[in-house]
Design an enzyme around this catalytic site. Structure first.
Site, mmCIF file in Angstrom:
data_model
loop_
_atom_site.group_PDB
_atom_site.id
_atom_site.type_symbol
_atom_site.label_atom_id
_atom_site.label_comp_id
_atom_site.label_asym_id
_atom_site.label_seq_id
_atom_site.Cartn_x
_atom_site.Cartn_y
_atom_site.Cartn_z
ATOM 1 N N SER A 108 -0.576 -37.462 -5.356
ATOM 2 C CA SER A 108 0.134 -37.686 -4.037
ATOM 3 C C SER A 108 -0.616 -39.021 -3.483
ATOM 4 O O SER A 108 -1.643 -39.106 -3.580
ATOM 5 C CB SER A 108 -0.297 -36.404 -3.062
ATOM 6 O OG SER A 108 0.114 -36.870 -1.796
ATOM 7 N N SER A 109 0.492 -39.607 -2.709
ATOM 8 C CA SER A 109 -0.204 -40.898 -2.217
ATOM 9 C C SER A 109 -1.054 -40.674 -1.063
ATOM 10 O O SER A 109 -1.937 -41.507 -0.779
ATOM 11 C CB SER A 109 1.018 -41.761 -1.614
ATOM 12 O OG SER A 109 1.770 -41.146 -0.714
ATOM 13 N N CYS A 110 -1.091 -39.234 -0.644
ATOM 14 C CA CYS A 110 -1.902 -39.061 0.424
ATOM 15 C C CYS A 110 -3.438 -39.009 0.267
ATOM 16 O O CYS A 110 -4.628 -38.980 0.958
ATOM 17 C CB CYS A 110 -1.633 -37.822 1.198
ATOM 18 S SG CYS A 110 -1.974 -36.429 0.374
ATOM 19 N N TYR A 137 -7.549 -31.136 -0.002
ATOM 20 C CA TYR A 137 -6.484 -31.220 -0.966
ATOM 21 C C TYR A 137 -6.495 -32.564 -1.751
ATOM 22 O O TYR A 137 -6.187 -32.628 -2.907
ATOM 23 C CB TYR A 137 -5.112 -31.223 -0.229
ATOM 24 C CG TYR A 137 -3.950 -31.635 -0.725
ATOM 25 C CD1 TYR A 137 -3.300 -30.652 -1.419
ATOM 26 C CD2 TYR A 137 -3.304 -32.917 -0.888
ATOM 27 C CE1 TYR A 137 -2.208 -30.909 -2.301
ATOM 28 C CE2 TYR A 137 -2.304 -33.222 -1.631
ATOM 29 C CZ TYR A 137 -1.707 -32.107 -2.298
ATOM 30 O OH TYR A 137 -0.423 -32.375 -2.837
ATOM 31 N N LYS A 141 -6.698 -32.854 -5.897
ATOM 32 C CA LYS A 141 -5.803 -33.934 -6.744
ATOM 33 C C LYS A 141 -6.537 -35.022 -7.476
ATOM 34 O O LYS A 141 -5.899 -35.559 -8.575
ATOM 35 C CB LYS A 141 -4.708 -34.537 -5.889
ATOM 36 C CG LYS A 141 -3.891 -33.377 -5.234
ATOM 37 C CD LYS A 141 -2.789 -33.039 -6.466
ATOM 38 C CE LYS A 141 -1.582 -32.200 -5.956
ATOM 39 N NZ LYS A 141 -0.874 -31.837 -7.148
ATOM 40 N N HIS A 180 6.675 -32.171 7.254
ATOM 41 C CA HIS A 180 6.391 -33.646 7.466
ATOM 42 C C HIS A 180 7.307 -34.103 8.436
ATOM 43 O O HIS A 180 8.261 -33.397 8.797
ATOM 44 C CB HIS A 180 6.265 -34.366 6.126
ATOM 45 C CG HIS A 180 5.114 -33.783 5.187
ATOM 46 N ND1 HIS A 180 5.301 -33.124 4.147
ATOM 47 C CD2 HIS A 180 3.941 -34.117 5.480
ATOM 48 C CE1 HIS A 180 4.290 -32.869 3.707
ATOM 49 N NE2 HIS A 180 3.311 -33.357 4.300
#
Length: 310
Positions: A108-110, A137, A141, A180
């Protein structure tokens, strides 16, 4: 990956997993294995090993994860790190143990540093502090990406990772507390239209910029990378374009057909000013996104309305 190859899609009921299954069917793949969480608890090591021993999939798309918005991540960090670590470790280890030909892991880009330079290149990973509200999280990841890297290094496994940008699409989450921004705005404008409300309130100034990728495009990119990419470096998947949240709100307002006003609540935070992925590596493999934002929002809104009325 041949049309009759045995393919396991972990997390097939979620937005990403269901899109991957949909794309595989469209392309003519016939031997797709899926299991619900009741049929296979990916957190349980014994259940995962039994599944791989019996099914022996040749290819694995690992889209299963515990996900949520800021509130959920910040309130239940132990659950987010434990569940995601267990899912990743169990699936990736058994993919190695039972000789899966290739595995694709969804990051995930987050999980990039909170203040990463823009646009965000793949090599920026682990170069700065994480966003504190989703640290648990993100660390899970990051561990999934590391698992793919080190199983490749020690055992020669062809395990790859992809890093998608902000996603939206069919089977998205429209809960106003946990969703979101894009699905939340779809719901807000739709309900305002139905209720005859004169205005819709959005958080902050509307100036922050975000990149949005239609989930079916992500699914197409995942299949493309499964077939064409075999390197250690994780791959950013996005459009390479972003826009202001205020402009996004106006697009959604137009798609929904709402004719009231948009009000900015300046007491609410804007968040990170910009988050855009550098997709040069992805483009070098021969793939670019094909769904423009308004077209994608129209598809999602039609799906949402059909589910809403149900």
């Amino acid at each position: 990956m041949k049309l009759d190859s045995k393919i396991y899609v972990a997390g097939h009921s979620g937005m990403v997993g269901s899109a991957i299954v949909r794309r595989l069917h469209q392309l003519g793949y016939k031997n797709i294995v899926t299991k619900t969480s009741k049929e296979l608890n990916l957190i349980r090591q014994d259940e995962v090993e039994k599944f791989f021993e019996e099914e022996r999939p040749e290819f694995v798309f690992l889209a299963a994860a515990k996900v949520g918005g800021i509130y959920a991540n910040d309130t239940f960090p132990a659950e987010f790190i434990y569940n995601n670590l267990m899912i990743e470790a169990n699936v990736i280890h058994n993919a190695y143990k039972y000789k899966v030909k290739k595995l694709l892991f969804l990051g995930s880009s987050c999980i990039y540093p909170k203040m990463a330079a823009q646009p965000i290149k793949e090599e920026y990973l682990l170069t700065g502090p994480l966003e504190s509200t989703n640290e648990a999280y993100a660390m899970a990841k990051l561990s999934g990406i590391a698992l793919c890297k080190f199983y490749r290094k020690q055992f020669g496994c062809n395990f790859i990772s992809v890093m998608p940008t902000n996603l939206y699409g069919i089977n998205d989450n429209f809960d106003l507390k946990t969703s979101h921004v894009l699905p939340a705005l779809i719901r807000k404008f739709h309900e305002a239209k139905i209720n005859g409300d004169q205005q819709v309130v959005i958080w902050g100034t509307g100036k922050p910029k975000r990149e949005f990728l239609f989930v079916d495009d992500l699914a197409d990119a995942c299949v493309h990378l499964m077939k064409n990419y075999n390197n250690e470096m994780h791959v950013n998947v996005g459009t390479g374009k972003d826009l202001e949240i205020g402009k996004l709100a106006n697009i959604i307002k137009d798609v929904v057909g709402y004719d009231g006003d948009i009000i900015n609540d300046l007491t609410k935070p804007d968040g990170t000013p910009r988050k855009l992925l550098d997709v040069s590596l992805l483009k070098s493999t021969g793939w670019t996104s094909s769904t423009n934002l308004k077209e994608g929002i129209e598809k999602v809104y039609h799906w949402y309305v059909s589910q809403y009325h149900k």
